[in-house]
Design a protein around this motif. Structure first.
Motif: not given
Length: 121
Positions: A69-83
């Protein structure tokens, strides 16, 4: 109001990868924790991963070492890389954000509409 919109779900073979993204928009003063949850048919919604505003992460045991899981506070986004996806990862994945809308607002939970992830064997 606040909206969380997920993207990136789909159908993938076992062993494959997907990347989910979630963007928060609307009246937002601050986003505290963000996270991903999932719900398979007949099951309760369960935590997949969370991330604090400072970047500290927490994962369900079933996804440790495979999901990031990662996020970009400036863009108000969160991501989930699933491998290394497995058939048991099949579920609807929901984005969550603990958000304060204004200086005088209380912290509240907001959810996305969900995105389907299907892993075939």
């Amino acid at each position: 109001q606040v909206q969380l919109v997920e993207s990136g779900g789909g159908l993938v073979q076992a062993g494959g990868s997907l990347r989910l993204s979630c963007a928060a928009s609307g009246t937002i003063f601050r986003i505290n924790d963000m996270g991903w949850y999932r719900q398979a048919p007949g099951n309760q919604r369960e935590l997949v991963a969370t991330i604090t505003r400072g970047g500290s992460t927490n994962y369900a045991d079933s996804v440790k070492g495979r999901f990031t899981i990662s996020r970009d506070n400036a863009k108000n986004t969160v991501h989930l890389q699933m491998n290394s996806l497995k058939p048991e990862d099949t579920a609807v994945y929901y984005c969550n954000g603990r958000i304060v809308q204004t200086l005088i607002s209380i912290l509240a939970d907001y959810w996305g509409q969900g995105t389907q992830v299907t892993v075939s064997s």
